[in-house]
Write an enzyme that holds these catalytic residues in place. Structure first.
Site, short mmCIF file in Angstrom:
data_model
loop_
_atom_site.label_atom_id
_atom_site.label_comp_id
_atom_site.label_asym_id
_atom_site.label_seq_id
_atom_site.Cartn_x
_atom_site.Cartn_y
_atom_site.Cartn_z
CE1 TYR A 33 9.55 -13.30 -3.30
CE2 TYR A 33 7.82 -13.59 -5.02
CZ TYR A 33 8.78 -12.78 -4.27
OH TYR A 33 8.52 -11.46 -4.52
CG HIS A 102 16.08 -18.30 15.52
ND1 HIS A 102 15.19 -18.68 16.58
CD2 HIS A 102 15.69 -17.10 15.25
CE1 HIS A 102 14.38 -17.66 16.96
NE2 HIS A 102 14.73 -16.75 16.05
CE LYS A 149 10.52 -13.11 -7.24
NZ LYS A 149 10.27 -11.99 -7.12
CD GLU A 182 14.42 -3.89 -5.86
OE1 GLU A 182 14.43 -4.62 -6.83
OE2 GLU A 182 15.09 -4.56 -4.99
CG LEU A 207 14.75 -9.62 -7.38
CD1 LEU A 207 15.44 -10.92 -6.42
CD2 LEU A 207 13.46 -9.87 -7.77
N1 PMP Z 1 12.21 -6.19 -7.68
C1 PMP Z 1 11.38 -6.84 -6.74
C2 PMP Z 1 11.51 -6.38 -5.07
C3 PMP Z 1 10.21 -7.65 -6.96
O1 PMP Z 1 9.55 -8.17 -6.02
C4 PMP Z 1 10.01 -8.02 -8.44
C5 PMP Z 1 9.15 -8.67 -8.56
N2 PMP Z 1 9.50 -10.35 -8.52
C6 PMP Z 1 11.02 -7.37 -9.43
C7 PMP Z 1 11.94 -6.52 -8.79
C8 PMP Z 1 10.85 -7.71 -10.84
O2 PMP Z 1 11.28 -9.00 -11.00
P1 PMP Z 1 10.95 -9.74 -12.21
O3 PMP Z 1 11.03 -9.04 -13.48
O4 PMP Z 1 11.52 -11.11 -12.28
O5 PMP Z 1 9.46 -9.95 -12.05
#
Ligand code: PMP
Length: 285
Positions: A33, A102, A149, A182, A207
């Protein structure tokens, strides 16, 4: 106002916006997503979100369901039909509908595409940024490819719920090495006592946030010292400032970690300045 969702080629009223029970997203979380900020009716950093989508899909051996330009058209139309001026557009692509097994379904199985858009409370966000938020730390118990993602977000869901139950807005994942990876839906940052802005390098432990990427450019444009490295919870507590970034929160000051104050316990000048400058460096479409 009635809401509209794009589901597999159709703009559907909310009550009819459904996917099949054998959608692989529903059964296996087999999909990815993107969340894009909408500001003044325009999409922010669409190109970067599309590039990340393509990368996430590629990691799962999936092709783009349509060209980035065509996806952009559908996202904009969904934003328009929902009359969203300030908010978010959500895009999800799964491996489609197939008999539950699966292993990948037969080639030619059409991916399933869902797009929604909704307003967010901009004034609420501004008020939150003026006060700053609290975070709690939780062990990072996620899989090894959180750089994708993926819609498989159970550890993130549980972490966010833990935060809410403890009166905090966000949870920071902490790895076995004691370093912050994060947030459950954001990237984590600190400003050290000597004024360096620090965030973890975008390896497979986080991410790679689009907001993070753009903010690195803002930091450089402002001539601030920047370091890409992990930091421990203790270092964050001893920092001058802490903040998080995401497409929905942009730059959100973090003023408490596990109930203890960061710096003076209020938003600092670096986070404030970066938040203010951010949209001048973003791309608009
Ligand atoms: N880390 C994670 C686990 C997230 O879900 C998000 C939000 N999508 C982010 C970091 C930040 O990403 P972005 O700046 O692209 O929203």
């Amino acid at each position: 106002m009635s809401r509209i969702a794009y589901v597999n080629g159709r703009y559907q009223p909310w009550r009819d916006a459904t996917v099949h029970v054998e959608d692989r997203g529903y059964q296996f979380a087999d999909g990815v997503y993107e969340v894009c900020e909408v500001r003044g009716g325009r999409m922010v950093d669409e190109r970067r979100h599309m590039a990340r989508l393509e990368r996430s899909l590629g990691a799962l051996h999936m092709a783009m369901p349509m060209s980035p330009a065509a996806l952009g058209v559908v996202m904009r139309e969904t934003i328009r039909r929902n009359r969203v001026v300030n908010g978010i557009a959500y895009l999800q692509v799964t491996r489609g509908v197939a008999r539950r097994d699966h292993a990948f379904p037969p080639s030619g199985t059409a991916p399933a595409v869902v797009i929604t858009a909704r307003a967010i409370d901009g004034a609420g966000n501004v008020a939150m940024a003026e006060k700053g938020i609290g975070v709690v730390t939780v062990p990072d118990n996620r899989w090894g490819r959180v750089d994708i993602k993926s819609i498989a977000l159970l550890p993130n869901v549980l972490a966010k719920q833990t935060a809410r139950e403890q009166g905090a807005r966000e949870a920071w994942f902490v790895g076995r090495d004691g370093k912050v990876t994060e947030g459950s839906s954001s990237n984590a940052w600190i400003v050290t006592a000597d004024g360096k802005v620090v965030t973890r390098a975008a390896d497979s432990a986080i991410l790679r946030g689009i907001t993070r990427d753009v903010l690195i450019r803002v930091i450089s444009a402002q001539g601030l010292a920047f370091e890409e490295r992990p930091f421990a919870v203790a270092e964050a507590l001893a920092a001058r400032e802490a903040f998080l970034t995401s497409a929905t929160q942009i730059v959100m000051p973090v003023v408490r970690i596990n109930g203890k104050a960061v710096g003076e316990g209020k938003p600092g000048p670096v986070a404030r300045a970066l938040r203010q400058a951010f949209h001048r460096h973003a791309e608009w479409s």
